[in-house]
Design a protein around this motif. Sequence first.
Motif, PDB file in Angstrom:
ATOM      1  N   MET A  63      45.008  38.450  43.273  1.00 55.21           N
ATOM      2  CA  MET A  63      44.482  37.889  42.034  1.00 55.21           C
ATOM      3  C   MET A  63      43.134  37.176  42.200  1.00 55.21           C
ATOM      4  SD  MET A  63      46.412  38.764  39.656  1.00 55.21           S
ATOM      5  CE  MET A  63      47.946  39.682  39.671  1.00 55.21           C
ATOM      6  N   LEU A  64      42.812  36.741  43.420  1.00 59.60           N
ATOM      7  CA  LEU A  64      41.552  36.026  43.625  1.00 59.60           C
ATOM      8  C   LEU A  64      40.350  36.831  43.137  1.00 59.60           C
ATOM      9  CD1 LEU A  64      40.111  33.520  44.670  1.00 59.60           C
ATOM     10  CD2 LEU A  64      40.120  34.541  46.964  1.00 59.60           C
ATOM     11  N   PRO A  65      40.244  38.143  43.458  1.00 65.95           N
ATOM     12  CA  PRO A  65      39.106  38.909  42.925  1.00 65.95           C
ATOM     13  C   PRO A  65      39.089  38.952  41.400  1.00 65.95           C
ATOM     14  CG  PRO A  65      40.134  40.081  44.747  1.00 65.95           C
ATOM     15  CD  PRO A  65      41.033  38.934  44.412  1.00 65.95           C
ATOM     16  N   TYR A  66      40.275  39.025  40.768  1.00 68.84           N
ATOM     17  CA  TYR A  66      40.316  39.071  39.297  1.00 68.84           C
ATOM     18  C   TYR A  66      39.790  37.774  38.697  1.00 68.84           C
ATOM     19  CZ  TYR A  66      42.160  38.508  34.607  1.00 68.84           C
ATOM     20  OH  TYR A  66      42.271  38.236  33.266  1.00 68.84           O
ATOM     21  N   PHE A  67      40.282  36.635  39.183  1.00 69.03           N
ATOM     22  CA  PHE A  67      39.872  35.359  38.594  1.00 69.03           C
ATOM     23  C   PHE A  67      38.413  35.035  38.904  1.00 69.03           C
ATOM     24  CE2 PHE A  67      44.541  34.606  38.486  1.00 69.03           C
ATOM     25  CZ  PHE A  67      44.641  34.363  37.135  1.00 69.03           C
ATOM     26  N   LEU A  68      37.897  35.547  40.021  1.00 72.05           N
ATOM     27  CA  LEU A  68      36.473  35.359  40.312  1.00 72.05           C
ATOM     28  C   LEU A  68      35.593  36.272  39.457  1.00 72.05           C
ATOM     29  CD1 LEU A  68      36.491  35.047  44.204  1.00 72.05           C
ATOM     30  CD2 LEU A  68      35.936  33.239  42.576  1.00 72.05           C
ATOM     31  N   GLY A  69      36.192  37.340  38.904  1.00 72.82           N
ATOM     32  CA  GLY A  69      35.427  38.265  38.064  1.00 72.82           C
ATOM     33  C   GLY A  69      34.971  39.503  38.796  1.00 72.82           C
ATOM     34  N   ALA A  70      35.516  39.746  40.009  1.00 70.62           N
ATOM     35  CA  ALA A  70      35.087  40.905  40.793  1.00 70.62           C
ATOM     36  C   ALA A  70      35.847  42.171  40.447  1.00 70.62           C
ATOM     37  CB  ALA A  70      35.251  40.610  42.288  1.00 70.62           C
ATOM     38  N   VAL A  71      36.883  42.053  39.603  1.00 73.50           N
ATOM     39  CA  VAL A  71      37.700  43.220  39.260  1.00 73.50           C
ATOM     40  C   VAL A  71      37.233  43.805  37.944  1.00 73.50           C
ATOM     41  CG1 VAL A  71      40.011  43.997  38.618  1.00 73.50           C
ATOM     42  CG2 VAL A  71      39.716  42.428  40.532  1.00 73.50           C
ATOM     43  N   ASP A  72      36.881  45.076  37.966  1.00 80.06           N
ATOM     44  CA  ASP A  72      36.574  45.827  36.756  1.00 80.06           C
ATOM     45  C   ASP A  72      37.893  46.350  36.203  1.00 80.06           C
ATOM     46  OD1 ASP A  72      35.770  47.524  34.794  1.00 80.06           O
ATOM     47  OD2 ASP A  72      34.694  48.926  36.084  1.00 80.06           O
ATOM     48  N   PRO A  73      38.256  46.045  34.941  1.00 82.05           N
ATOM     49  CA  PRO A  73      39.533  46.528  34.394  1.00 82.05           C
ATOM     50  C   PRO A  73      39.698  48.037  34.523  1.00 82.05           C
ATOM     51  CG  PRO A  73      38.569  44.904  32.924  1.00 82.05           C
ATOM     52  CD  PRO A  73      37.544  45.187  33.985  1.00 82.05           C
ATOM     53  N   LEU A 114      42.672  50.083  36.594  1.00 85.95           N
ATOM     54  CA  LEU A 114      43.460  51.171  36.044  1.00 85.95           C
ATOM     55  C   LEU A 114      43.390  52.400  36.948  1.00 85.95           C
ATOM     56  CD1 LEU A 114      45.132  52.400  33.753  1.00 85.95           C
ATOM     57  CD2 LEU A 114      42.993  52.981  32.587  1.00 85.95           C
ATOM     58  N   ARG A 115      42.191  52.717  37.430  1.00 86.95           N
ATOM     59  CA  ARG A 115      42.050  53.875  38.318  1.00 86.95           C
ATOM     60  C   ARG A 115      42.810  53.661  39.625  1.00 86.95           C
ATOM     61  NH1 ARG A 115      36.381  53.575  36.765  1.00 86.95           N
ATOM     62  NH2 ARG A 115      35.914  55.173  35.204  1.00 86.95           N
ATOM     63  N   PRO A 117      48.183  39.809  35.970  1.00 85.83           N
ATOM     64  CA  PRO A 117      47.811  38.399  36.157  1.00 85.83           C
ATOM     65  C   PRO A 117      48.469  37.543  35.090  1.00 85.83           C
ATOM     66  CG  PRO A 117      45.993  39.632  35.202  1.00 85.83           C
ATOM     67  CD  PRO A 117      47.053  40.634  35.528  1.00 85.83           C
ATOM     68  N   SER A 118      48.785  36.309  35.420  1.00 80.70           N
ATOM     69  CA  SER A 118      49.440  35.420  34.463  1.00 80.70           C
ATOM     70  C   SER A 118      49.012  33.983  34.708  1.00 80.70           C
ATOM     71  CB  SER A 118      50.968  35.530  34.569  1.00 80.70           C
ATOM     72  OG  SER A 118      51.443  34.815  35.700  1.00 80.70           O
ATOM     73  N   ILE A 119      49.470  33.120  33.820  1.00 84.30           N
ATOM     74  CA  ILE A 119      49.168  31.695  33.941  1.00 84.30           C
ATOM     75  C   ILE A 119      49.687  31.141  35.268  1.00 84.30           C
ATOM     76  CG2 ILE A 119      51.306  31.031  32.758  1.00 84.30           C
ATOM     77  CD1 ILE A 119      47.872  29.263  32.567  1.00 84.30           C
ATOM     78  N   LEU A 166      46.616  43.811  32.046  1.00 90.54           N
ATOM     79  CA  LEU A 166      45.972  44.415  33.211  1.00 90.54           C
ATOM     80  C   LEU A 166      46.977  44.508  34.347  1.00 90.54           C
ATOM     81  CD1 LEU A 166      43.091  45.330  34.076  1.00 90.54           C
ATOM     82  CD2 LEU A 166      42.771  43.041  35.011  1.00 90.54           C
ATOM     83  N   ARG A 167      46.823  45.485  35.208  1.00 91.42           N
ATOM     84  CA  ARG A 167      47.697  45.632  36.372  1.00 91.42           C
ATOM     85  C   ARG A 167      46.838  45.641  37.625  1.00 91.42           C
ATOM     86  NH1 ARG A 167      50.374  44.361  32.913  1.00 91.42           N
ATOM     87  NH2 ARG A 167      52.401  45.158  32.203  1.00 91.42           N
TER      88      ARG A 167
END
Length: 656
Positions: free
Chosen positions: A187-197, A201-202, A149-151, A136-137
């Motif tokens: 990255m905070l929105p991604y790890f919380l689950g707020a980012v739609d893959p 991409l869009r 995102p990464s470890i 994902l980007r």
Amino acid sequence: MTFQISAISIYNRDGRIRAVPLRPGRMNIITGDSRLGKSALLNIVDYCLASDDYVIKGAVLRTYVHVFAITLVKGDQQLFVARPAPSGSAATTTTMCVVSQAHGAPPPALDDLAFATPLDITKALLSDFAGIDHTLRIPAVRSAKPIPPSIRHALSFCLQKQNEVANEDLLFHGQSEDFQRTALRAMLPYFLGAVDPERALREHQLRMLRRQLTEMENALAAARVAGPASGQARALLTEAFEAGLLPRPPAGRELTAQEVAAGLRRAVSTASVGLGAREFAEDPLTVLTESRRTLRQAHARIRARISNLKQAARENDEFLGEAAEHRGRLATLGLLLDPGSDDLPHAQHCPVCGSTAPDVGGIATVIREDLVRLDAELTTVGSSTPDINALIAEEQTKLADLRAALAGNQDEIDTLTAGRRAASAQEDPLRQAAMVQGRISLYLETFARHEQGPQVVDRREDIGAQITTLEEQLGAAVQDDRLSSFISLVNGKIKDKSIALALDHVDDPIRVDPRALTIVADTTDGPIRLSEMGGGENAMGYHVATMLSLHEWFSEQSRPVPRFLVLDQPSQVYYPEDAQDGTPVTDRAALLNLYETIQQTIDALQGDFQVIVMEHADLDDEPFRSAVQARWRRSNGEALVPREWITQGVPEESGR
């Protein structure tokens, strides 16, 4: 599903292994005296999870430890990760050992370790093991490219060093670094689950399209500058006339772009140079200067006209708004008859209350006349607005043409002035003509390269349409709403834990600020940030409450963040300032309450969360006592690095 830690290990050069076992899904406390290696456990975890730097501190560790390792477990899977200490003058190591093991297997022997996995590959493997989608980007502010995102990003929620756990200015691990702070916001929105893959991409596509549009505009601008009829080309043609390379052009006729290019080619190829300079009826430089003055006057007039037209358009808009509002008041929601109605009996009644009055008809007539007048004015003024806008667009086009003409005129003046300056240094007409031919030849070579290169196709309209479509699909409010919703739910958890820990401001709304990366209490006097709350106990308490709450959310939502939290010395805020090892804490009840709150979170997550704590304190009360995994004290000779490994005196340092 993601991983926890079942052991932290070190190897000396002889191959001897010192392993510190840890219990997944439980609280693990390593207590003891300072400078015996407790804090190094956090650094070993950081180093073995693909840190870019050699983060290990302390002379004993750096002298006597050859390899650092951790054992990771996820369900029935087990991953052993080892990394050697740098050798020689190397700042760090860039290869690691990553081995899949049977569940419960001990650390391999030193001779069985193969350090062949590059650091970036190790990051990808560890990210996969944590469940992170590293393909994902995520767009990030001040980053030219979206970042995966990464470890390493996930560890911001898993580690709290001794100088972080009670820090009033920092909330997350690594937040003090600018690049890490930028990445964490993204990255905070991604790890919380707020980012739609798909959304990510869009967003990436939108960024690329905007960049393409900018590059397209730059390329088109460059193409216009390199055109054969530029001011530079016209000035060189004038020099060719003055040097006698070409016959004098007809007076009063503007040469086309094709004629200018053809004339330059003839000038550079003619062999009969220096046959006498051609005199112009009027100095070309004077003509250009006069032309520039005329262009500037026209430019000023058009700018003034555009300003007047825009003012007229604004006044029209204001009048239309006021007139429409006035008409609405007069119309009184349709109670009056149409102006053309001949219903005279009805005209004798009040249009509001319906009562009969002999003079009502006259009042109604005046109102209706006003309505007719306003309708006519609204129609007239409204119909003129599009005409005014069309005139503005027409004048702006003229203004753009004048700006281009001024730029070309300046190029022509500069080139002609430079040519004359160079020619004045040569008295021989032949040499002057040859110099002009050289300047024209250089220009033609540059233009030829432009002609032979790929032609710029104007795709701005197509790119603009794609940008508009993506912007409509994205609707920035969608992700912002999801993030606000999820953070609000996390805030509720933080509030509950802050009440349990008896922190300040528990009567006020408490929230995470995802931009400032801090905790904020919203009070009637305004927002109060963590740095303004005062007191180490508040800072430490909100750090722990936030990390526990985030891990509750990560677990409940199955987010790809490792299920462990490492805390280094949370009891530091409870020790007297002049405390030595073994000094009792100033508030044992508060410290015990902290560990009870941690244990409640672990119990609620039913084995899906692990806490590792390094402590000076050693309480006899539960749940502290049952969580102790090791006691490293000088009195019992226990430490991270076994005493028998140390073959010579080394100064004790923090981190050992």
